[in-house]
Design a protein around this motif. Structure first.
Motif, PDB file in Angstrom:
ATOM      1  N   VAL A  23      -9.694   6.355  -6.410  1.00  0.00           N
ATOM      2  CA  VAL A  23      -8.625   7.338  -5.897  1.00  0.00           C
ATOM      3  C   VAL A  23      -7.457   7.016  -5.046  1.00  0.00           C
ATOM      4  CG1 VAL A  23      -9.643   9.237  -4.340  1.00  0.00           C
ATOM      5  CG2 VAL A  23     -11.036   8.408  -5.675  1.00  0.00           C
ATOM      6  N   LEU A  24      -7.374   6.464  -4.589  1.00  0.00           N
ATOM      7  CA  LEU A  24      -6.029   5.974  -3.861  1.00  0.00           C
ATOM      8  C   LEU A  24      -5.308   5.580  -5.125  1.00  0.00           C
ATOM      9  CD1 LEU A  24      -7.144   2.972  -1.941  1.00  0.00           C
ATOM     10  CD2 LEU A  24      -5.647   6.112  -0.795  1.00  0.00           C
ATOM     11  N   ALA A  25      -5.849   4.844  -6.398  1.00  0.00           N
ATOM     12  CA  ALA A  25      -4.797   4.777  -7.085  1.00  0.00           C
ATOM     13  C   ALA A  25      -3.799   6.218  -8.010  1.00  0.00           C
ATOM     14  CB  ALA A  25      -5.211   3.691  -7.918  1.00  0.00           C
ATOM     15  N   GLY A  26      -5.009   6.812  -8.219  1.00  0.00           N
ATOM     16  CA  GLY A  26      -4.458   8.236  -8.853  1.00  0.00           C
ATOM     17  C   GLY A  26      -5.366   8.400 -10.082  1.00  0.00           C
ATOM     18  N   GLY A  27      -6.644   8.004  -9.853  1.00  0.00           N
ATOM     19  CA  GLY A  27      -7.704   8.339 -10.794  1.00  0.00           C
ATOM     20  C   GLY A  27      -9.363   9.362 -10.546  1.00  0.00           C
ATOM     21  N   ARG A  28      -9.524   9.873 -11.254  1.00  0.00           N
ATOM     22  CA  ARG A  28     -10.521  10.388 -11.364  1.00  0.00           C
ATOM     23  C   ARG A  28     -12.063   9.705 -11.112  1.00  0.00           C
ATOM     24  NH1 ARG A  28     -11.678  15.200 -13.128  1.00  0.00           N
ATOM     25  NH2 ARG A  28     -10.191  14.743 -15.209  1.00  0.00           N
ATOM     26  N   LEU A  29     -13.088   9.359 -10.717  1.00  0.00           N
ATOM     27  CA  LEU A  29     -13.633   8.851 -10.104  1.00  0.00           C
ATOM     28  C   LEU A  29     -15.265   9.574 -10.925  1.00  0.00           C
ATOM     29  CD1 LEU A  29     -14.529   6.050  -9.582  1.00  0.00           C
ATOM     30  CD2 LEU A  29     -15.500   6.283  -7.825  1.00  0.00           C
ATOM     31  N   ILE A  30     -15.057   9.610 -12.373  1.00  0.00           N
ATOM     32  CA  ILE A  30     -16.407  10.043 -12.575  1.00  0.00           C
ATOM     33  C   ILE A  30     -17.811   9.445 -12.265  1.00  0.00           C
ATOM     34  CG2 ILE A  30     -15.140   9.932 -14.538  1.00  0.00           C
ATOM     35  CD1 ILE A  30     -17.755   8.072 -15.481  1.00  0.00           C
ATOM     36  N   GLY A  31     -18.872   9.902 -11.948  1.00  0.00           N
ATOM     37  CA  GLY A  31     -20.507  10.112 -11.112  1.00  0.00           C
ATOM     38  C   GLY A  31     -20.136   9.928  -9.913  1.00  0.00           C
ATOM     39  N   LEU A  71      -4.683  12.553 -13.768  1.00  0.00           N
ATOM     40  CA  LEU A  71      -5.841  11.474 -12.862  1.00  0.00           C
ATOM     41  C   LEU A  71      -6.403  11.585 -14.110  1.00  0.00           C
ATOM     42  CD1 LEU A  71      -5.424  13.693  -9.172  1.00  0.00           C
ATOM     43  CD2 LEU A  71      -3.639  11.740 -10.582  1.00  0.00           C
ATOM     44  N   PRO A  72      -5.750  10.503 -14.747  1.00  0.00           N
ATOM     45  CA  PRO A  72      -7.384   9.515 -15.621  1.00  0.00           C
ATOM     46  C   PRO A  72      -8.942   9.561 -15.612  1.00  0.00           C
ATOM     47  CG  PRO A  72      -5.627   7.718 -14.877  1.00  0.00           C
ATOM     48  CD  PRO A  72      -5.397   9.060 -14.584  1.00  0.00           C
ATOM     49  N   THR A  73      -9.123   9.633 -15.865  1.00  0.00           N
ATOM     50  CA  THR A  73     -11.086   9.727 -15.270  1.00  0.00           C
ATOM     51  C   THR A  73     -11.477   8.459 -15.979  1.00  0.00           C
ATOM     52  OG1 THR A  73     -11.715  10.041 -17.488  1.00  0.00           O
ATOM     53  CG2 THR A  73     -11.390  12.122 -15.868  1.00  0.00           C
ATOM     54  N   VAL A  74     -11.967   7.758 -14.526  1.00  0.00           N
ATOM     55  CA  VAL A  74     -12.821   6.358 -14.391  1.00  0.00           C
ATOM     56  C   VAL A  74     -13.899   6.219 -14.389  1.00  0.00           C
ATOM     57  CG1 VAL A  74     -11.529   4.365 -13.041  1.00  0.00           C
ATOM     58  CG2 VAL A  74     -10.160   5.652 -13.352  1.00  0.00           C
ATOM     59  N   LEU A  75     -14.726   5.306 -14.519  1.00  0.00           N
ATOM     60  CA  LEU A  75     -15.906   4.810 -14.751  1.00  0.00           C
ATOM     61  C   LEU A  75     -15.491   3.557 -14.236  1.00  0.00           C
ATOM     62  CD1 LEU A  75     -18.971   4.588 -14.738  1.00  0.00           C
ATOM     63  CD2 LEU A  75     -18.609   3.624 -17.079  1.00  0.00           C
ATOM     64  N   MET A  76     -15.708   3.271 -12.635  1.00  0.00           N
ATOM     65  CA  MET A  76     -16.078   2.009 -12.167  1.00  0.00           C
ATOM     66  C   MET A  76     -17.789   1.270 -11.983  1.00  0.00           C
ATOM     67  SD  MET A  76     -14.489   0.342  -8.768  1.00  0.00           S
ATOM     68  CE  MET A  76     -12.775  -0.592  -9.693  1.00  0.00           C
ATOM     69  N   GLU A  77     -18.043   0.678 -13.601  1.00  0.00           N
ATOM     70  CA  GLU A  77     -18.829  -0.059 -12.852  1.00  0.00           C
ATOM     71  C   GLU A  77     -19.301  -1.745 -12.146  1.00  0.00           C
ATOM     72  OE1 GLU A  77     -22.989  -1.544 -16.066  1.00  0.00           O
ATOM     73  OE2 GLU A  77     -20.789  -1.276 -16.642  1.00  0.00           O
ATOM     74  N   LEU A 124       0.761  -0.677  -0.158  1.00  0.00           N
ATOM     75  CA  LEU A 124      -0.453  -0.067  -0.096  1.00  0.00           C
ATOM     76  C   LEU A 124       0.913   1.324   0.182  1.00  0.00           C
ATOM     77  CD1 LEU A 124      -2.484   1.564   0.271  1.00  0.00           C
ATOM     78  CD2 LEU A 124      -2.910   1.276   3.163  1.00  0.00           C
ATOM     79  N   ASP A 125       1.562   1.625   1.020  1.00  0.00           N
ATOM     80  CA  ASP A 125       2.687   2.611   1.031  1.00  0.00           C
ATOM     81  C   ASP A 125       3.351   2.129  -0.323  1.00  0.00           C
ATOM     82  OD1 ASP A 125       2.273   2.880   3.432  1.00  0.00           O
ATOM     83  OD2 ASP A 125       3.655   1.643   4.740  1.00  0.00           O
ATOM     84  N   ARG A 126       3.775   1.730  -1.091  1.00  0.00           N
ATOM     85  CA  ARG A 126       3.964   1.861  -2.135  1.00  0.00           C
ATOM     86  C   ARG A 126       3.211   2.488  -3.738  1.00  0.00           C
ATOM     87  NH1 ARG A 126       6.006  -3.167  -5.576  1.00  0.00           N
ATOM     88  NH2 ARG A 126       4.058  -4.033  -5.418  1.00  0.00           N
ATOM     89  N   VAL A 127       1.997   2.478  -3.627  1.00  0.00           N
ATOM     90  CA  VAL A 127       1.352   2.494  -4.931  1.00  0.00           C
ATOM     91  C   VAL A 127       1.026   3.913  -3.821  1.00  0.00           C
ATOM     92  CG1 VAL A 127      -1.051   3.197  -5.233  1.00  0.00           C
ATOM     93  CG2 VAL A 127       0.414   0.112  -4.860  1.00  0.00           C
ATOM     94  N   ALA A 128       0.996   4.284  -2.469  1.00  0.00           N
ATOM     95  CA  ALA A 128       0.504   5.663  -2.105  1.00  0.00           C
ATOM     96  C   ALA A 128       1.961   6.623  -2.690  1.00  0.00           C
ATOM     97  CB  ALA A 128       0.313   5.853  -0.247  1.00  0.00           C
ATOM     98  N   ARG A 129       2.922   5.976  -2.354  1.00  0.00           N
ATOM     99  CA  ARG A 129       4.319   6.953  -2.888  1.00  0.00           C
ATOM    100  C   ARG A 129       4.283   7.726  -4.098  1.00  0.00           C
ATOM    101  NH1 ARG A 129       7.438   3.439   0.856  1.00  0.00           N
ATOM    102  NH2 ARG A 129       8.043   2.069  -1.028  1.00  0.00           N
ATOM    103  N   ARG A 130       4.209   6.352  -5.491  1.00  0.00           N
ATOM    104  CA  ARG A 130       4.186   6.692  -6.897  1.00  0.00           C
ATOM    105  C   ARG A 130       2.617   8.105  -6.855  1.00  0.00           C
ATOM    106  NH1 ARG A 130       6.408   1.334  -9.209  1.00  0.00           N
ATOM    107  NH2 ARG A 130       7.766   0.988  -7.779  1.00  0.00           N
ATOM    108  N   VAL A 131       1.765   7.766  -6.202  1.00  0.00           N
ATOM    109  CA  VAL A 131       0.455   8.166  -6.929  1.00  0.00           C
ATOM    110  C   VAL A 131       0.875   9.542  -6.230  1.00  0.00           C
ATOM    111  CG1 VAL A 131      -2.236   8.758  -6.038  1.00  0.00           C
ATOM    112  CG2 VAL A 131      -0.607   6.726  -6.718  1.00  0.00           C
TER     113      VAL A 131
END
Length: 374
Positions: A234-242, A205-211, A188-195
C-alpha cells in the motif's frame, strides 16, 4: 585563653569533608526515555546486559553497535534459520555463544523468573510480547527495567524509527540512532512523495498478490493490511488483493479467487525455512540461481500460473527478514518501474552495510522472474 570555636574530632572531621565532597560532585546522570507504550524507563547507565523478545532485534542492534553480541545475555531466536545465526555469530563467536538462545513463540511463553536469572539490566519487549503484563510486573518488581519498543522501522507510523532511536539512547548511542533514523526517513519520504504524485495524477495503482511463506501450500495465502509486509504494498502505491476479505495479518484465498482477481504483480516472501516444503528460498547462503528456480516452482501452482502477473513476468520474491526500507524500495520499483527507475534498492542495502553494519549478510534477498517493465 583558648579562642572560641568548634573543635572537631578526627572522625567527625573526615565525615564533614566527605559530605562537602558529595555536595560538590555533580549528580549522576540518569538515562530516561518514554517507551512506545507510554511508560517511563530509567537506567543509571547505558545498558550492557540486554534481553530481546523479537528475533529481528539482533539485526537492529547491529546497526547501533559494532559488536551486538557483547550487549545481549538472552535473545529470542524463534524462527531464525541456522544460516542467519551463523552469519551473525561470525562477528564475535565467543560472545555470541554466551548468549542464551531462547525460543518464544508468544507472550504466553514469557517466564519472568527465567529472564531474571540472567541478571539483565534491560529487557526490551516487542509490543506483542509487551502484552504479558504479569511478567512485565514481575521483572520491574525485581528492579529490572522493561522497555516496550518495536525496533524494526515501522514505515506506517508518523515516527517510523522511534523504537530504534529510543534503544540507542538506552545503550548510550544516541547520535548513531539519529543517524540511522535520518537515513531511513529520507528514503521513506522519497517513496511517499512519488506515490502521492502518482495518485494525484490519477495514475494506475496495480493490483498485487503478496503471499507469505510462498509455496508452503496450495495457492494462495495472502497478506492482509495491518502490522505486516502487506502494508508495504500500500505504501508503495499498490492495491493488495484479498485485503478486503482477509481478517488479520494473513489468510487463505482460493485459486478461483486469485484467478478472478488476476493480479498485475505477484510478490512472495520466503526464507531458508521453506526448503523442506519446496517453497521460496531466499536469505543468507542462498545463491541467485537456486532462489530464482524456487520462485519458478512456486509460480507453477494452479491459480498463480493463470494470472497476468506470471504471464507478463511481473512476479518476484522477497526475503521475509530483510530491512523494511529496502523492501519498500524493491516493491516500489516493481509496481512503478518508470517512476522509480532511479531508485536502487541494492545501493541502499550496500550503504546500510557500509555505514551501519560491522558484518553484512551475504546471500540472495530478492529475486524476480524477469526485469520489471512498463
Amino acid at each position: 585563653m583558648r579562642a572560641a570555636g568548634v573543635i572537631l574530632k578526627p572522625w567527625w572531621r573526615a565525615a564533614w569533608l566527605w559530605c562537602l565532597l558529595l555536595v560538590s560532585l555533580p549528580a549522576a546522570a540518569q538515562i530516561e526515555i518514554v517507551d512506545q507504550a507510554g511508560r517511563t524507563v530509567r537506567l543509571a547507565e547505558p545498558a550492557r546486559r540486554i534481553i530481546f523478545s523479537e528475533p529481528g532485534d539482533f539485526t537492529m542492534l547491529a546497526m547501533l553497535d559494532e559488536n551486538p553480541a557483547r550487549r545481549i545475555v538472552a535473545w529470542n531466536r524463534w524462527r531464525l534459520d541456522q544460516h542467519t545465526l551463523n552469519q551473525w555469530r561470525s562477528i564475535d563467536p565467543e560472545a555470541f555463544d554466551r548468549i542464551t538462545q531462547m525460543s518464544l513463540d508468544g507472550p504466553q511463553n514469557l517466564n519472568a523468573e527465567a529472564l531474571i536469572a540472567h541478571a539483565p539490566d534491560l529487557v526490551v519487549l516487542d509490543h506483542f510480547f509487551g502484552s504479558a503484563k504479569q511478567a512485565v510486573s514481575q521483572l520491574e518488581q525485581a528492579g529490572i527495567p522493561v522497555a516496550i519498543l518495536t525496533l524494526e522501522a515501522n514505515l506506517r507510523l508518523r515516527h517510523p524509527t522511534e523504537g530504534i532511536e529510543k534503544l540507542a539512547v538506552l545503550i548510550g548511542r544516541e547520535e548513531r540512532g539519529k543517524e540511522v533514523g535520518a537515513f531511513i526517513r529520507e528514503r521513506l519520504d522519497r517513496v511517499a512523495r512519488r506515490v502521492a504524485r502518482i495518485k494525484a495524477e490519477g495514475g494506475p495503482l496495480p493490483t498485487v498478490l503478496m503471499e507469505p511463506h510462498a509455496g508452503s501450500g496450495p495457492c494462495c495465502m495472502s497478506m492482509g493490511e495491518g502490522r505486516s509486509m502487506g502494508d508495504l504494498v500500500v505504501l508503495a502505491g499498490g492495491r493488495l488483493i484479498g485485503s478486503e476479505i482477509v481478517d488479520g495479518m494473513a489468510g487463505q484465498l482460493s485459486a478461483e479467487y486469485v484467478i478472478a482477481s488476476d493480479p498485475a504483480v505477484y510478490i512472495g516472501t520466503g526464507g531458508q525455512h521453506m526448503k523442506a516444503r519446496g517453497g521460496l528460498l531466499l536469505g543468507p547462503d542462498v545463491d541467485a540461481a537456486t532462489s530464482r528456480a524456487s520462485l519458478e516452482r512456486v509460480l507453477r501452482r494452479v491459480g498463480l500460473a493463470q494470472t497476468r502477473a506470471v504471464k507478463e513476468k511481473r512476479a518476484h520474491g522477497i526475503w521475509h527478514s530483510g530491512f523494511s526500507i529496502v523492501n519498500l524500495e524493491l516493491i516500489a520499483t516493481w509496481l512503478h518501474p518508470a517512476e522509480f527507475q532511479d531508485v536502487d534498492p541494492a545501493a541502499t542495502l550496500a550503504e546500510i552495510d557500509r555505514r551501519f553494519m560491522a558484518k553484512s549478510l551475504t546471500g540472495t534477498f530478492w529475486t524476480s522472474l524477469a526485469p520489471a517493465k512498463d
